[in-house]
Design a protein around this motif. Structure first.
Motif, mmCIF file in Angstrom:
data_model
loop_
_atom_site.group_PDB
_atom_site.id
_atom_site.type_symbol
_atom_site.label_atom_id
_atom_site.label_comp_id
_atom_site.label_asym_id
_atom_site.label_seq_id
_atom_site.Cartn_x
_atom_site.Cartn_y
_atom_site.Cartn_z
ATOM 1 N N TYR A 48 -0.363 -6.232 -0.724
ATOM 2 C CA TYR A 48 0.088 -5.693 -2.010
ATOM 3 C C TYR A 48 0.393 -4.200 -1.866
ATOM 4 O O TYR A 48 1.413 -3.709 -2.345
ATOM 5 N N TRP A 49 -0.489 -3.481 -1.190
ATOM 6 C CA TRP A 49 -0.346 -2.039 -0.979
ATOM 7 C C TRP A 49 0.905 -1.749 -0.155
ATOM 8 O O TRP A 49 1.688 -0.860 -0.500
ATOM 9 N N VAL A 50 1.121 -2.511 0.920
ATOM 10 C CA VAL A 50 2.300 -2.310 1.761
ATOM 11 C C VAL A 50 3.581 -2.609 0.985
ATOM 12 O O VAL A 50 4.585 -1.916 1.139
ATOM 13 N N GLU A 51 3.548 -3.608 0.131
ATOM 14 C CA GLU A 51 4.736 -3.954 -0.655
ATOM 15 C C GLU A 51 5.133 -2.838 -1.622
ATOM 16 O O GLU A 51 6.266 -2.807 -2.090
ATOM 17 N N HIS A 69 4.734 5.611 -1.548
ATOM 18 C CA HIS A 69 4.639 4.456 -2.433
ATOM 19 C C HIS A 69 5.513 4.656 -3.671
ATOM 20 O O HIS A 69 5.889 5.786 -4.010
ATOM 21 N N GLU A 70 5.814 3.548 -4.356
ATOM 22 C CA GLU A 70 6.713 3.584 -5.507
ATOM 23 C C GLU A 70 6.229 4.497 -6.624
ATOM 24 O O GLU A 70 7.025 4.980 -7.424
ATOM 25 N N ASN A 71 4.930 4.780 -6.678
ATOM 26 C CA ASN A 71 4.416 5.690 -7.706
ATOM 27 C C ASN A 71 4.423 7.147 -7.244
ATOM 28 O O ASN A 71 3.924 8.018 -7.929
ATOM 29 N N GLY A 72 4.988 7.404 -6.041
ATOM 30 C CA GLY A 72 5.117 8.764 -5.530
ATOM 31 C C GLY A 72 3.950 9.233 -4.677
ATOM 32 O O GLY A 72 4.008 10.328 -4.120
ATOM 33 N N THR A 73 2.905 8.448 -4.565
ATOM 34 C CA THR A 73 1.771 8.859 -3.743
ATOM 35 C C THR A 73 2.081 8.648 -2.266
ATOM 36 O O THR A 73 2.983 7.884 -1.904
ATOM 37 N N GLU A 74 1.339 9.349 -1.422
ATOM 38 C CA GLU A 74 1.511 9.249 0.021
ATOM 39 C C GLU A 74 0.243 8.699 0.651
ATOM 40 O O GLU A 74 -0.858 9.040 0.230
ATOM 41 N N SER A 75 0.411 7.873 1.652
ATOM 42 C CA SER A 75 -0.708 7.386 2.443
ATOM 43 C C SER A 75 -0.437 7.792 3.879
ATOM 44 O O SER A 75 0.588 7.415 4.451
#
Length: 97
Positions: A48-51, A69-75
């Motif tokens: 889910y996270w990768v998607e 990520h789609e919400n703008g956060t970075e991992s």
């Protein structure tokens, strides 16, 4: 169980124990699981996270990959092999213009 599987299991146990110990030194607790149901749950959450990834920056030279990520956060993921797997292979074939 084959000798190779036993050796692999031992390396996994050693790695998880080392990581939990290092996190304990930072006064942060970690959890470890190899149980099938818990591992399946973790893998589902990871999928889910990768998607949610909309961009990737792979930097093999420093062993880092950054997922946007789609919400703008970075991992940020430090890994000796993931950035190499994500990087586009170099091609010395002449390009068509």
């Amino acid at each position: 169980m084959s000798e190779q599987t036993t050796g692999s299991d031992a390396r996994i146990e050693e790695a998880t124990a080392r990581i939990v110990e290092l996190e304990a030194e930072l006064e942060a607790s970690g959890t470890t699981t190899r149980k099938a149901a818990e591992l399946a749950r973790a893998k589902a959450l990871l999928h889910y996270w990768v998607e949610s990834v909309v961009a990737v920056v792979a930097t093999p030279g420093v062993g880092r990959a950054v997922l946007i990520h789609e919400n703008g956060t970075e991992s940020r993921i430090a890994s000796p092999d993931l950035p190499f797997r994500l990087a586009i292979p170099v091609s010395f074939e002449p390009r068509e213009v």
